[in-house]
Design a protein around this motif. Structure first.
Motif, PDB file in Angstrom:
ATOM      1  N   MET A   1       2.255  27.849  51.927  1.00  9.27           N
ATOM      2  CA  MET A   1       1.013  27.337  51.345  1.00  9.27           C
ATOM      3  C   MET A   1       0.652  28.060  50.050  1.00  9.27           C
ATOM      4  SD  MET A   1      -0.038  24.839  53.130  1.00  9.27           S
ATOM      5  CE  MET A   1      -1.704  24.706  52.513  1.00  9.27           C
ATOM      6  N   LEU A   2       0.935  29.359  50.018  1.00  7.77           N
ATOM      7  CA  LEU A   2       0.640  30.130  48.812  1.00  7.77           C
ATOM      8  C   LEU A   2       1.423  29.593  47.627  1.00  7.77           C
ATOM      9  CD1 LEU A   2      -0.643  32.511  47.339  1.00  7.77           C
ATOM     10  CD2 LEU A   2       1.278  33.931  48.131  1.00  7.77           C
ATOM     11  N   PHE A   3       2.717  29.317  47.873  1.00  5.66           N
ATOM     12  CA  PHE A   3       3.552  28.821  46.783  1.00  5.66           C
ATOM     13  C   PHE A   3       3.044  27.467  46.282  1.00  5.66           C
ATOM     14  CE2 PHE A   3       7.018  26.070  45.422  1.00  5.66           C
ATOM     15  CZ  PHE A   3       7.445  26.767  44.306  1.00  5.66           C
ATOM     16  N   LEU A   4       2.685  26.583  47.201  1.00  2.00           N
ATOM     17  CA  LEU A   4       2.206  25.261  46.818  1.00  2.00           C
ATOM     18  C   LEU A   4       0.909  25.373  46.016  1.00  2.00           C
ATOM     19  CD1 LEU A   4       2.891  23.212  50.076  1.00  2.00           C
ATOM     20  CD2 LEU A   4       4.188  23.185  47.932  1.00  2.00           C
ATOM     21  N   PHE A   5       0.039  26.307  46.398  1.00  2.00           N
ATOM     22  CA  PHE A   5      -1.207  26.508  45.663  1.00  2.00           C
ATOM     23  C   PHE A   5      -0.923  26.985  44.239  1.00  2.00           C
ATOM     24  CE2 PHE A   5      -4.480  29.533  44.282  1.00  2.00           C
ATOM     25  CZ  PHE A   5      -5.568  28.671  44.189  1.00  2.00           C
ATOM     26  N   ILE A   6      -0.020  27.972  44.135  1.00  4.65           N
ATOM     27  CA  ILE A   6       0.324  28.501  42.814  1.00  4.65           C
ATOM     28  C   ILE A   6       0.976  27.421  41.955  1.00  4.65           C
ATOM     29  CG2 ILE A   6       1.796  30.148  41.596  1.00  4.65           C
ATOM     30  CD1 ILE A   6       1.351  32.082  43.914  1.00  4.65           C
ATOM     31  N   TYR A   7       1.843  26.637  42.578  1.00  2.69           N
ATOM     32  CA  TYR A   7       2.508  25.555  41.848  1.00  2.69           C
ATOM     33  C   TYR A   7       1.475  24.554  41.324  1.00  2.69           C
ATOM     34  CZ  TYR A   7       5.500  21.552  40.883  1.00  2.69           C
ATOM     35  OH  TYR A   7       6.126  20.504  40.283  1.00  2.69           O
ATOM     36  N   LEU A   8       0.469  24.239  42.143  1.00  2.47           N
ATOM     37  CA  LEU A   8      -0.592  23.324  41.726  1.00  2.47           C
ATOM     38  C   LEU A   8      -1.367  23.901  40.549  1.00  2.47           C
ATOM     39  CD1 LEU A   8      -2.186  20.720  42.230  1.00  2.47           C
ATOM     40  CD2 LEU A   8      -3.612  21.996  43.842  1.00  2.47           C
ATOM     41  N   VAL A   9      -1.646  25.197  40.591  1.00  4.54           N
ATOM     42  CA  VAL A   9      -2.350  25.860  39.483  1.00  4.54           C
ATOM     43  C   VAL A   9      -1.548  25.742  38.198  1.00  4.54           C
ATOM     44  CG1 VAL A   9      -3.133  28.093  38.584  1.00  4.54           C
ATOM     45  CG2 VAL A   9      -3.635  27.448  40.951  1.00  4.54           C
ATOM     46  N   ILE A  10      -0.231  25.955  38.285  1.00  2.52           N
ATOM     47  CA  ILE A  10       0.637  25.855  37.104  1.00  2.52           C
ATOM     48  C   ILE A  10       0.607  24.439  36.532  1.00  2.52           C
ATOM     49  CG2 ILE A  10       3.037  25.943  36.296  1.00  2.52           C
ATOM     50  CD1 ILE A  10       3.508  28.205  38.302  1.00  2.52           C
ATOM     51  N   ILE A  11       0.734  23.448  37.403  1.00  5.38           N
ATOM     52  CA  ILE A  11       0.737  22.054  36.957  1.00  5.38           C
ATOM     53  C   ILE A  11      -0.571  21.713  36.254  1.00  5.38           C
ATOM     54  CG2 ILE A  11       0.755  19.650  37.725  1.00  5.38           C
ATOM     55  CD1 ILE A  11       3.479  20.952  37.731  1.00  5.38           C
ATOM     56  N   LEU A  12      -1.700  22.103  36.849  1.00  3.21           N
ATOM     57  CA  LEU A  12      -2.997  21.812  36.253  1.00  3.21           C
ATOM     58  C   LEU A  12      -3.161  22.524  34.914  1.00  3.21           C
ATOM     59  CD1 LEU A  12      -5.332  21.980  39.396  1.00  3.21           C
ATOM     60  CD2 LEU A  12      -4.535  19.937  38.178  1.00  3.21           C
ATOM     61  N   ALA A  13      -2.653  23.749  34.821  1.00 10.05           N
ATOM     62  CA  ALA A  13      -2.739  24.495  33.567  1.00 10.05           C
ATOM     63  C   ALA A  13      -1.894  23.836  32.481  1.00 10.05           C
ATOM     64  CB  ALA A  13      -2.284  25.942  33.783  1.00 10.05           C
ATOM     65  N   VAL A  14      -0.700  23.380  32.855  1.00  9.67           N
ATOM     66  CA  VAL A  14       0.178  22.698  31.887  1.00  9.67           C
ATOM     67  C   VAL A  14      -0.483  21.412  31.396  1.00  9.67           C
ATOM     68  CG1 VAL A  14       2.372  21.464  31.620  1.00  9.67           C
ATOM     69  CG2 VAL A  14       2.323  23.686  32.771  1.00  9.67           C
ATOM     70  N   ILE A  15      -1.112  20.679  32.314  1.00  9.31           N
ATOM     71  CA  ILE A  15      -1.819  19.449  31.919  1.00  9.31           C
ATOM     72  C   ILE A  15      -2.916  19.784  30.914  1.00  9.31           C
ATOM     73  CG2 ILE A  15      -3.384  17.638  32.738  1.00  9.31           C
ATOM     74  CD1 ILE A  15      -1.764  17.599  35.344  1.00  9.31           C
ATOM     75  N   LYS A  16      -3.701  20.817  31.205  1.00 11.46           N
ATOM     76  CA  LYS A  16      -4.782  21.215  30.304  1.00 11.46           C
ATOM     77  C   LYS A  16      -4.241  21.623  28.939  1.00 11.46           C
ATOM     78  CE  LYS A  16      -8.548  21.042  32.930  1.00 11.46           C
ATOM     79  NZ  LYS A  16      -9.753  20.242  32.555  1.00 11.46           N
ATOM     80  N   ILE A  17      -3.142  22.371  28.933  1.00  9.98           N
ATOM     81  CA  ILE A  17      -2.531  22.828  27.677  1.00  9.98           C
ATOM     82  C   ILE A  17      -2.127  21.650  26.813  1.00  9.98           C
ATOM     83  CG2 ILE A  17      -0.475  23.934  26.702  1.00  9.98           C
ATOM     84  CD1 ILE A  17      -0.653  25.939  29.063  1.00  9.98           C
TER      85      ILE A  17
END
Length: 238
Positions: A1-17
């Protein structure tokens, strides 16, 4: 679950960028957000708005990275989950990658950085592209007051059976230009202002929005009314 959460954070950050980066090229926020998500997921990118990206050299480069990132990130998550099941999760590397992406996002939030990137994008655009290669919106709609109108002529239009010279007095003094008349498969440019308009003709008009809407408000209203009536079910007229 930790990995999936971190992966989601990365995806959202890339979208924002990339929403920020596309915004710096002049694209609207709503269009940028939808197209970024579309390119990352490989869905919905065939919408008409995609032409705004395909016809722009800087946006095309950003789009290439996003499409590759979308395909690559899916492969990464599959392989990482497999590694987690076999050897355990390497949290240090994941946190480093996440921190790097978030750091890039925070840097792009700085106003001076955004202004600098906007100048770089604009300079690259001027150096590497011809005017004819740009999307219509980037050529004609540079300012908020710029306006393009595709006007259809109906039997009850005020312009029907009249020339532009007859219908729009002193048009040379107004901030609008009639670009051409589309009559079936024929595009009329020669003697444009002296050509008598027929029902079914289509006019492409460019100018200051307030001027265009004021001068042609009757014909615009007639066009909207006719188009709305066409969309209604036939029993509406019974």
């Amino acid at each position: 679950m930790l990995f999936l959460f971190i992966y989601l954070v990365i995806i959202l950050a890339v979208i924002k960028i990339f929403v920020i980066l596309f915004r710096l090229t002049g694209l609207k926020v709503e269009v940028s957000r939808f197209q970024v998500i579309s390119m990352m997921t490989g869905t919905g990118f065939t919408t008409g708005e995609s032409e705004l990206i395909l016809g722009h050299p800087v946006r095309r480069k950003l789009a290439i990275f996003l499409i590759l990132f979308g395909a690559f990130s899916l492969a990464v998550i599959i392989s990482s989950i497999s590694e987690f099941l076999s050897k355990g999760l390497r949290e240090k590397e994941i946190f480093i990658g996440t921190g790097a992406v978030i750091a890039v996002f925070l840097v792009l939030k700085i106003e001076s950085v955004r202004l600098g990137l906007a100048k770089v994008f604009h300079r690259e655009l001027k150096q590497k592209i011809e005017l004819a290669d740009l999307p219509m919106r980037d050529v004609f709609l540079k300012n908020k007051e710029d306006f393009l109108l595709h006007l259809s002529i109906y039997e009850d239009s005020t312009l029907v059976h009249r020339t532009i010279n007859e219908a729009v007095k002193e048009h040379d003094e107004l901030a609008l230009v009639f670009l051409f008349i589309q009559r079936g498969d024929i595009r009329i440019r020669k003697h444009l202002y002296d050509t008598r308009l027929h029902e079914g003709d289509q006019l492409l008009i460019y100018g200051v929005k307030d001027v265009v809407l004021t001068i042609l408000h009757e014909d615009i209203s007639i066009m909207k009314k006719n188009q709305k009536n066409r969309e209604l079910p036939s029993n509406h007229f019974l």
